[in-house]
Design an enzyme around this catalytic site. Structure first.
Site, PDB file in Angstrom:
ATOM      1  N   ASN A   1      37.769  48.041  36.104  1.00  0.00           N
ATOM      2  CA  ASN A   1      37.834  49.185  35.184  1.00  0.00           C
ATOM      3  C   ASN A   1      37.267  50.380  35.937  1.00  0.00           C
ATOM      4  O   ASN A   1      36.060  50.480  36.125  1.00  0.00           O
ATOM      5  CB  ASN A   1      37.022  48.892  33.917  1.00  0.00           C
ATOM      6  CG  ASN A   1      36.936  50.101  32.994  1.00  0.00           C
ATOM      7  OD1 ASN A   1      37.617  51.099  33.210  1.00  0.00           O
ATOM      8  ND2 ASN A   1      36.104  50.001  31.970  1.00  0.00           N
ATOM      9  N   TRP A   2      38.165  51.249  36.347  1.00  0.00           N
ATOM     10  CA  TRP A   2      37.732  52.401  37.157  1.00  0.00           C
ATOM     11  C   TRP A   2      37.010  53.453  36.317  1.00  0.00           C
ATOM     12  O   TRP A   2      36.430  54.384  36.872  1.00  0.00           O
ATOM     13  CB  TRP A   2      38.940  53.055  37.847  1.00  0.00           C
ATOM     14  CG  TRP A   2      39.571  52.213  38.918  1.00  0.00           C
ATOM     15  CD1 TRP A   2      39.134  51.000  39.397  1.00  0.00           C
ATOM     16  CD2 TRP A   2      40.756  52.524  39.679  1.00  0.00           C
ATOM     17  NE1 TRP A   2      39.973  50.537  40.382  1.00  0.00           N
ATOM     18  CE2 TRP A   2      40.973  51.462  40.583  1.00  0.00           C
ATOM     19  CE3 TRP A   2      41.651  53.599  39.667  1.00  0.00           C
ATOM     20  CZ2 TRP A   2      42.053  51.437  41.472  1.00  0.00           C
ATOM     21  CZ3 TRP A   2      42.727  53.589  40.552  1.00  0.00           C
ATOM     22  CH2 TRP A   2      42.926  52.517  41.444  1.00  0.00           C
TER      23      TRP A   2
ATOM     24  N   SER B   1      27.691  44.858  35.031  1.00  0.00           N
ATOM     25  CA  SER B   1      26.994  44.754  36.316  1.00  0.00           C
ATOM     26  C   SER B   1      27.385  43.512  37.108  1.00  0.00           C
ATOM     27  O   SER B   1      26.561  42.944  37.828  1.00  0.00           O
ATOM     28  CB  SER B   1      25.473  44.821  36.119  1.00  0.00           C
ATOM     29  OG  SER B   1      25.106  46.078  35.571  1.00  0.00           O
TER      30      SER B   1
ATOM     31  N   GLY C   1      26.672  49.087  33.678  1.00  0.00           N
ATOM     32  CA  GLY C   1      26.236  50.197  34.522  1.00  0.00           C
ATOM     33  C   GLY C   1      24.736  50.271  34.729  1.00  0.00           C
ATOM     34  O   GLY C   1      24.217  51.260  35.227  1.00  0.00           O
TER      35      GLY C   1
ATOM     36  N   GLY D   1      33.191  47.092  36.541  1.00  0.00           N
ATOM     37  CA  GLY D   1      33.176  48.551  36.538  1.00  0.00           C
ATOM     38  C   GLY D   1      32.855  49.101  37.916  1.00  0.00           C
ATOM     39  O   GLY D   1      33.708  49.176  38.800  1.00  0.00           O
ATOM     40  N   GLY D   2      31.595  49.459  38.126  1.00  0.00           N
ATOM     41  CA  GLY D   2      31.172  50.125  39.356  1.00  0.00           C
ATOM     42  C   GLY D   2      31.650  49.446  40.634  1.00  0.00           C
ATOM     43  O   GLY D   2      32.121  50.113  41.564  1.00  0.00           O
TER      44      GLY D   2
ATOM     45  N   HIS E   1      36.523  49.195  24.396  1.00  0.00           N
ATOM     46  CA  HIS E   1      35.420  49.235  25.370  1.00  0.00           C
ATOM     47  C   HIS E   1      34.213  49.898  24.698  1.00  0.00           C
ATOM     48  O   HIS E   1      34.367  50.820  23.895  1.00  0.00           O
ATOM     49  CB  HIS E   1      35.842  50.019  26.618  1.00  0.00           C
ATOM     50  CG  HIS E   1      34.857  49.868  27.727  1.00  0.00           C
ATOM     51  ND1 HIS E   1      33.675  50.584  27.760  1.00  0.00           N
ATOM     52  CD2 HIS E   1      34.820  49.050  28.813  1.00  0.00           C
ATOM     53  CE1 HIS E   1      32.985  50.215  28.828  1.00  0.00           C
ATOM     54  NE2 HIS E   1      33.660  49.287  29.486  1.00  0.00           N
TER      55      HIS E   1
ATOM     56  N   GLU F   1      31.207  42.107  26.940  1.00  0.00           N
ATOM     57  CA  GLU F   1      30.467  43.056  27.754  1.00  0.00           C
ATOM     58  C   GLU F   1      29.208  43.494  27.005  1.00  0.00           C
ATOM     59  O   GLU F   1      29.283  44.397  26.145  1.00  0.00           O
ATOM     60  CB  GLU F   1      31.326  44.291  28.052  1.00  0.00           C
ATOM     61  CG  GLU F   1      32.579  43.992  28.840  1.00  0.00           C
ATOM     62  CD  GLU F   1      33.027  45.204  29.654  1.00  0.00           C
ATOM     63  OE1 GLU F   1      33.164  45.060  30.870  1.00  0.00           O
ATOM     64  OE2 GLU F   1      33.206  46.286  29.070  1.00  0.00           O
TER      65      GLU F   1
HETATM   66  P1  13P Z   1      29.744  47.878  35.359  1.00  0.00           P
HETATM   67  O1  13P Z   1      30.350  46.753  36.155  1.00  0.00           O
HETATM   68  O2  13P Z   1      29.670  49.178  36.101  1.00  0.00           O
HETATM   69  O3  13P Z   1      28.440  47.475  34.732  1.00  0.00           O
HETATM   70  O4  13P Z   1      30.752  48.174  34.135  1.00  0.00           O
HETATM   71  C1  13P Z   1      31.193  47.121  33.355  1.00  0.00           C
HETATM   72  C2  13P Z   1      32.253  47.610  32.451  1.00  0.00           C
HETATM   73  O5  13P Z   1      32.004  48.375  31.538  1.00  0.00           O
HETATM   74  C3  13P Z   1      33.631  47.176  32.726  1.00  0.00           C
HETATM   75  O6  13P Z   1      34.489  47.509  31.686  1.00  0.00           O
END
Ligand code: 13P
Length: 246
Positions: free
Chosen positions: A8-9, A208, A170, A229-230, A93, A164
């Site tokens: 997920n960018w 994360s 994040g 995400g990141g 989300h 999530e």
């Molecule tokens: P992170 O991997 O940056 O914690 O984000 C997770 C996320 O929200 C994916 O949709």
């Protein structure tokens, strides 16, 4: 079940950055190992459609309108996403629930709108830190999923679910494999009660996830993949997570 690793960018990227990232991913991915998708900001879907033509990496979007068409300025319909080769779309989300006040019912209708157009909704559920500390985790995720079950019961087996925990997104603070598995088991039981095809529904973990913790999370019996995400913004990091899923 084949594992799924979806990136997920979020609101990141540019034409140049996306081209470099996708190029590096395409070179590092081996066909068939696990299912991979990248969920990009809407303006870049056309770019991905051309970059990923013939690739095993699927295109995902980050949101979809609950409406089919009409006077909904700024919204993007599932049919429009389909025009750009979109196979998956995130719905619900936590950043949409939190910053755009999306209700459980709206999320359920977005999932329905996607399904009608043959796009697989990746339904995201998860509790906040306050809810976890108040012992409400199970009730929160069950309530979020129940709305989706109620609206989409007949084609529930076509969805992907993602757990999530908001406090892990994040923050660098991942749920432990045991914490994640416990919630995934709750969700699996709820799906089993709703459909005989529940075993087909992948439940991804997100929050994360990185190359260091992915293998342990993915080894849990009810964790069928990751929503990243990141770490999905750097090809090497994302590919290391993909390698953990093979
Ligand atoms: P992170 O991997 O940056 O914690 O984000 C997770 C996320 O929200 C994916 O949709």
């Amino acid at each position: 079940m084949k594992k799924r690793i979806f990136g997920n960018w979020k609101m990141n990227g540019s034409l140049a950055a996306n081209a470099a990232l996708v190029d590096a991913l395409a070179q590092g991915v081996h066909v068939g190992a696990c299912e991979i998708a990248v969920c990009a900001p809407a303006p870049y879907l056309a770019q991905l459609q051309s970059l990923l033509d013939g690739s095993s990496i699927a295109i995902g979007a980050q949101d979809v309108s609950a409406h089919a068409d009409g006077a909904f300025t700024g919204e993007i319909s599932a049919a429009m996403l389909r025009d750009f080769g979109v196979r998956y779309v995130l719905v619900g989300h936590s950043e949409r629930r939190q910053y755009h006040a999306e209700s459980d019912e709206l999320v359920a209708r977005k999932a329905q709108a996607a399904l009608v157009c043959g796009i697989t909704p990746v339904v995201c559920v998860g509790e906040t830190l306050a809810q976890r500390e108040a012992g409400e985790t199970e009730a929160v995720v069950r309530r979020q999923l129940a709305a989706v079950v109620q609206v989409n019961g007949h084609c529930l087996s076509e969805i992907v679910l993602a757990y999530e925990p908001v406090w892990a997104i994040g923050t660098g603070r991942t749920a432990t494999p045991e914490q994640a598995q416990a919630v995934h088991a709750v969700l699996r039981a709820q799906l089993l009660a709703a459909t005989t095809s529940a075993g087909r529904i992948p439940i991804l973990y997100g929050g994360s996830m990185n190359a260091a913790n992915a293998a342990e999370l993915l080894a849990q019996p009810d964790i069928d993949g990751g929503l990243v995400g990141g770490a999905s913004l750097k090809a090497a990091d994302f590919l290391r997570i993909v390698a953990c899923a093979q």
